[in-house]
Design a protein around this motif. Sequence first.
Motif, PDB file in Angstrom:
ATOM      1  N   ASP A   1       0.828  -1.210   0.000  1.00  0.00           N
ATOM      2  CA  ASP A   1       0.000   0.000   0.000  1.00  0.00           C
ATOM      3  C   ASP A   1       0.858   1.254   0.000  1.00  0.00           C
ATOM      4  O   ASP A   1       0.551   2.237  -0.689  1.00  0.00           O
ATOM      5  CB  ASP A   1      -0.915   0.024   1.228  1.00  0.00           C
ATOM      6  CG  ASP A   1      -2.038  -0.994   1.155  1.00  0.00           C
ATOM      7  OD1 ASP A   1      -2.515  -1.258   0.042  1.00  0.00           O
ATOM      8  OD2 ASP A   1      -2.432  -1.504   2.218  1.00  0.00           O
ATOM      9  N   MET A   2       1.922   1.242   0.788  1.00  0.00           N
ATOM     10  CA  MET A   2       2.808   2.405   0.880  1.00  0.00           C
ATOM     11  C   MET A   2       3.507   2.657  -0.455  1.00  0.00           C
ATOM     12  O   MET A   2       3.625   3.805  -0.906  1.00  0.00           O
ATOM     13  CB  MET A   2       3.832   2.180   1.986  1.00  0.00           C
ATOM     14  CG  MET A   2       4.705   3.374   2.281  1.00  0.00           C
ATOM     15  SD  MET A   2       3.794   4.766   2.961  1.00  0.00           S
ATOM     16  CE  MET A   2       5.119   5.984   3.037  1.00  0.00           C
ATOM     17  N   VAL A   3       3.951   1.590  -1.094  1.00  0.00           N
ATOM     18  CA  VAL A   3       4.585   1.717  -2.410  1.00  0.00           C
ATOM     19  C   VAL A   3       3.597   2.292  -3.417  1.00  0.00           C
ATOM     20  O   VAL A   3       3.923   3.186  -4.203  1.00  0.00           O
ATOM     21  CB  VAL A   3       5.132   0.355  -2.883  1.00  0.00           C
ATOM     22  CG1 VAL A   3       5.591   0.430  -4.335  1.00  0.00           C
ATOM     23  CG2 VAL A   3       6.282  -0.093  -1.985  1.00  0.00           C
ATOM     24  N   ASP A   4       2.372   1.797  -3.382  1.00  0.00           N
ATOM     25  CA  ASP A   4       1.341   2.280  -4.305  1.00  0.00           C
ATOM     26  C   ASP A   4       1.018   3.754  -4.063  1.00  0.00           C
ATOM     27  O   ASP A   4       0.813   4.526  -5.012  1.00  0.00           O
ATOM     28  CB  ASP A   4       0.066   1.452  -4.163  1.00  0.00           C
ATOM     29  CG  ASP A   4       0.182   0.064  -4.761  1.00  0.00           C
ATOM     30  OD1 ASP A   4       1.145  -0.173  -5.526  1.00  0.00           O
ATOM     31  OD2 ASP A   4      -0.674  -0.790  -4.465  1.00  0.00           O
ATOM     32  N   LEU A   5       0.953   4.161  -2.788  1.00  0.00           N
ATOM     33  CA  LEU A   5       0.654   5.555  -2.466  1.00  0.00           C
ATOM     34  C   LEU A   5       1.742   6.474  -3.012  1.00  0.00           C
ATOM     35  O   LEU A   5       1.448   7.513  -3.612  1.00  0.00           O
ATOM     36  CB  LEU A   5       0.517   5.732  -0.955  1.00  0.00           C
ATOM     37  CG  LEU A   5       0.294   7.175  -0.466  1.00  0.00           C
ATOM     38  CD1 LEU A   5      -0.995   7.754  -1.039  1.00  0.00           C
ATOM     39  CD2 LEU A   5       0.273   7.217   1.061  1.00  0.00           C
ATOM     40  N   CYS A   6       3.000   6.102  -2.810  1.00  0.00           N
ATOM     41  CA  CYS A   6       4.108   6.915  -3.334  1.00  0.00           C
ATOM     42  C   CYS A   6       4.037   7.014  -4.847  1.00  0.00           C
ATOM     43  O   CYS A   6       4.226   8.103  -5.419  1.00  0.00           O
ATOM     44  CB  CYS A   6       5.439   6.325  -2.895  1.00  0.00           C
ATOM     45  SG  CYS A   6       5.787   6.484  -1.127  1.00  0.00           S
TER      46      CYS A   6
END
Length: 211
Positions: A163-168
Amino acid sequence: MAVTSLLPPVGTIRSDLESIVDWVEPGSRVLDVGCGDGELLHALVHRKQVDGRGIELSMDGVRASVARGLAVIQGDADTDLKDYPSDGFDYVILSQTLQATRNPRTVLDHLVRIGRHAIVSVPNFGYWRVRADLVFRGRMPVTDRLGHEWYETPNIHFCTIADMVDLCRDMGVTIERSLILGADDRPVPAPADSFRANWLGVQSVFLLQRG
């Protein structure tokens, strides 16, 4: 009369905080958001001779930080970051706090605006034991890293490393560097956008920059 600190001395900080100290260049201007009792900021000031500032929501944390000689004020990441100038710091750090903010995307946007670099660490709710607790026990997980029952946890947004990778990616934020830490606090040899990282990582640390 000298005051004897009851807080841990420099050199005994958590493994994820040790990694952050390693990533920060000596003499940098640093803002530690949600700095708690000043453990990380204290290490950065003494090891890397940074020009360090901190903001912390809890007055107990502010008092503990000030007692260590740190420049820390009371502040809320959700409401106060907008008052900081763009590129005011070399590094803005948010450790184990993004998931506890009301508006993580807005907070992250401010972090990469205020600092030339942002360092963000988050717990991974995609870790295999967390998934197993939900699947086999039907209960919200309580682990060493996620040590709160569902009704008392400060975490209000449950994100995974993926999720964090996708948000960035969605925000156009560049991941300059990442570190995935497993249950034994040792690095998991896998890129942040891999299944292995999301499955085995207990927490992750990201070095970020505006795209």
